[in-house]
Motif scaffolding. Sequence first.
Motif, PDB file in Angstrom:
ATOM      1  N   LYS A 223      10.020  -9.442  -8.353  1.00 42.00           N
ATOM      2  CA  LYS A 223       9.856  -8.911  -7.047  1.00 42.00           C
ATOM      3  C   LYS A 223      10.849  -8.160  -6.326  1.00 42.00           C
ATOM      4  O   LYS A 223      10.263  -7.331  -5.447  1.00 42.00           O
ATOM      5  CB  LYS A 223       9.345 -10.396  -6.282  1.00 42.00           C
ATOM      6  CG  LYS A 223       8.018 -10.960  -6.961  1.00 42.00           C
ATOM      7  CD  LYS A 223       7.903 -12.130  -6.399  1.00 42.00           C
ATOM      8  CE  LYS A 223       6.289 -12.893  -6.577  1.00 42.00           C
ATOM      9  NZ  LYS A 223       6.043 -14.134  -5.995  1.00 42.00           N
ATOM     10  N   LYS A 227      10.704  -4.765  -4.340  1.00 39.80           N
ATOM     11  CA  LYS A 227      10.908  -4.766  -2.839  1.00 39.80           C
ATOM     12  C   LYS A 227       9.929  -5.690  -2.182  1.00 39.80           C
ATOM     13  O   LYS A 227       9.313  -5.400  -1.156  1.00 39.80           O
ATOM     14  CB  LYS A 227      11.002  -3.237  -2.096  1.00 39.80           C
ATOM     15  CG  LYS A 227      11.881  -2.316  -2.652  1.00 39.80           C
ATOM     16  CD  LYS A 227      11.851  -1.185  -1.720  1.00 39.80           C
ATOM     17  CE  LYS A 227      13.004  -0.044  -2.297  1.00 39.80           C
ATOM     18  NZ  LYS A 227      12.885   1.274  -1.533  1.00 39.80           N
ATOM     19  N   ASN A 228       9.661  -6.659  -2.828  1.00 42.28           N
ATOM     20  CA  ASN A 228       8.719  -7.843  -2.560  1.00 42.28           C
ATOM     21  C   ASN A 228       7.123  -6.999  -2.513  1.00 42.28           C
ATOM     22  O   ASN A 228       6.459  -7.747  -2.035  1.00 42.28           O
ATOM     23  CB  ASN A 228       9.105  -8.440  -1.307  1.00 42.28           C
ATOM     24  CG  ASN A 228      10.162  -9.274  -1.300  1.00 42.28           C
ATOM     25  OD1 ASN A 228      10.428  -9.842  -2.299  1.00 42.28           O
ATOM     26  ND2 ASN A 228      10.961  -9.165  -0.266  1.00 42.28           N
ATOM     27  N   ASP A 229       6.827  -5.941  -3.292  1.00 41.09           N
ATOM     28  CA  ASP A 229       5.691  -5.231  -3.330  1.00 41.09           C
ATOM     29  C   ASP A 229       5.298  -5.681  -4.728  1.00 41.09           C
ATOM     30  O   ASP A 229       3.932  -5.244  -4.940  1.00 41.09           O
ATOM     31  CB  ASP A 229       5.561  -3.876  -3.173  1.00 41.09           C
ATOM     32  CG  ASP A 229       6.168  -3.456  -1.720  1.00 41.09           C
ATOM     33  OD1 ASP A 229       5.808  -4.670  -0.718  1.00 41.09           O
ATOM     34  OD2 ASP A 229       6.471  -2.758  -1.306  1.00 41.09           O
ATOM     35  N   TYR A 231       2.849  -8.189  -6.904  1.00 42.25           N
ATOM     36  CA  TYR A 231       1.739  -9.061  -6.344  1.00 42.25           C
ATOM     37  C   TYR A 231       1.622  -9.964  -7.649  1.00 42.25           C
ATOM     38  O   TYR A 231       1.261  -9.533  -8.735  1.00 42.25           O
ATOM     39  CB  TYR A 231       0.582  -8.680  -6.089  1.00 42.25           C
ATOM     40  CG  TYR A 231       0.786  -7.871  -4.570  1.00 42.25           C
ATOM     41  CD1 TYR A 231       0.703  -8.730  -3.298  1.00 42.25           C
ATOM     42  CD2 TYR A 231       1.146  -6.538  -4.652  1.00 42.25           C
ATOM     43  CE1 TYR A 231       1.279  -7.861  -2.108  1.00 42.25           C
ATOM     44  CE2 TYR A 231       1.371  -5.921  -3.348  1.00 42.25           C
ATOM     45  CZ  TYR A 231       1.477  -6.857  -2.228  1.00 42.25           C
ATOM     46  OH  TYR A 231       1.528  -6.091  -1.112  1.00 42.25           O
ATOM     47  N   SER A 264       1.790  -3.573  -8.279  1.00 39.29           N
ATOM     48  CA  SER A 264       1.945  -3.441  -6.957  1.00 39.29           C
ATOM     49  C   SER A 264       0.676  -3.365  -6.092  1.00 39.29           C
ATOM     50  O   SER A 264       0.653  -2.957  -4.969  1.00 39.29           O
ATOM     51  CB  SER A 264       2.877  -2.173  -6.814  1.00 39.29           C
ATOM     52  OG  SER A 264       2.158  -1.069  -7.514  1.00 39.29           O
ATOM     53  N   ASP A 265      -0.396  -3.817  -6.863  1.00 38.19           N
ATOM     54  CA  ASP A 265      -1.706  -3.463  -6.464  1.00 38.19           C
ATOM     55  C   ASP A 265      -2.108  -5.064  -6.142  1.00 38.19           C
ATOM     56  O   ASP A 265      -2.611  -6.011  -6.988  1.00 38.19           O
ATOM     57  CB  ASP A 265      -2.737  -3.189  -7.466  1.00 38.19           C
ATOM     58  CG  ASP A 265      -4.157  -2.686  -6.936  1.00 38.19           C
ATOM     59  OD1 ASP A 265      -4.171  -3.276  -5.829  1.00 38.19           O
ATOM     60  OD2 ASP A 265      -4.962  -2.369  -7.615  1.00 38.19           O
ATOM     61  N   PRO A 266      -2.101  -5.215  -4.859  1.00 38.49           N
ATOM     62  CA  PRO A 266      -2.518  -6.457  -4.097  1.00 38.49           C
ATOM     63  C   PRO A 266      -4.245  -6.887  -4.663  1.00 38.49           C
ATOM     64  O   PRO A 266      -4.293  -8.104  -4.432  1.00 38.49           O
ATOM     65  CB  PRO A 266      -2.546  -6.585  -2.701  1.00 38.49           C
ATOM     66  CG  PRO A 266      -2.539  -4.846  -2.218  1.00 38.49           C
ATOM     67  CD  PRO A 266      -1.977  -4.232  -3.404  1.00 38.49           C
TER      68      PRO A 266
END
Length: 336
Positions: A223, A227-229, A231, A264-266
């Motif tokens: 994570k 950069k905490n992006d 998921y 990186s896809d929420p």
Amino acid sequence: MSRIRQFFLHAIIWLVLLLFFVFISSRSGSVSEALVIFVYFGFCNIAIFYINYLYLLPRYLNSREYLACAASIIGLILVSGLLKYGLANVFSDTILVRGQTSGAIGFRDYYIASVFTSTFFVFTSTALKFSTDWFVNEKVKRSLEKEKLAAELAFLKSQINPHFLFNSLNNIYSLAYQRSDKTPEAVLKLSEIMRYMLQESNEVRVDLARELRYLDNYIELQKLRFKNDAYVNLSVEGDDHDKKIAPLILIAFVENAFKHGVASDPQHPIEIHIKITSDRLNFSVINRKNSHNKDLTSGIGLNNVKRRLDLLYPDRYYLNITDREVTYCTELSLVL
């Protein structure tokens, strides 16, 4: 079994058998006659037994001289019959008699009986030799298999550390290159992970709670790279208390999801589900495939963990990998 223990075991068995023979003989005659028969039969047949057991069989079988071995055994039986008859003449009044009224035993009858007796002891010593060698060979075989297994596991485990370290350093390099404030935290996470890998995972089995903590640290490190992006849905169901697992088994599947999947896809997060029961661990990882990833191989990670599962959990695990057009799913069921 050590030679000293083997010697005492043989001595006790012979003593019990010969004393039993003396007891049976003394019930129908004098004790002195029973002792003569004890010494005569005992030493003669014990000598035949051990000449075959300790000399003839090792001498010829180890060199695969089977005809010479058979000839030597036959010679031992025939010669022993002559020697027994010669010794029997020394105690002819005790040994070479059929009874008080039946007369003396002739050479032919006595020799045939001696040959049958000698054959019995030769057969017994041969059976003992073969059974002992079989157990020794099986013990050596199992020992060699364990050594080979330990060596192979050590080799497989040695591959994990460089493989993981290489990927993690790439991630930290990316953070440092971007001058991210998360770089120190990533280095700290990597330090904790490497400490576990190098110090705490040297056992064949480790606490399941520690392994899950290690997995969580890895996800947090990823994570930071995103950069905490990144998921990730991680769910753990069940009690991990007093549960053991082979170390570094689960990480390869999670690492593969980050390496080849979309994190990186929420709308399509990486799904990691762990369910723990009394004797089983059910583990699954589902990720959306990265269409821009040109590295279509899973590297050494998955091949490594498959081999370790075969070695550490033979017939005690189920692994199913489903490679669809859009998603990649790994399911592992493990008997703890």
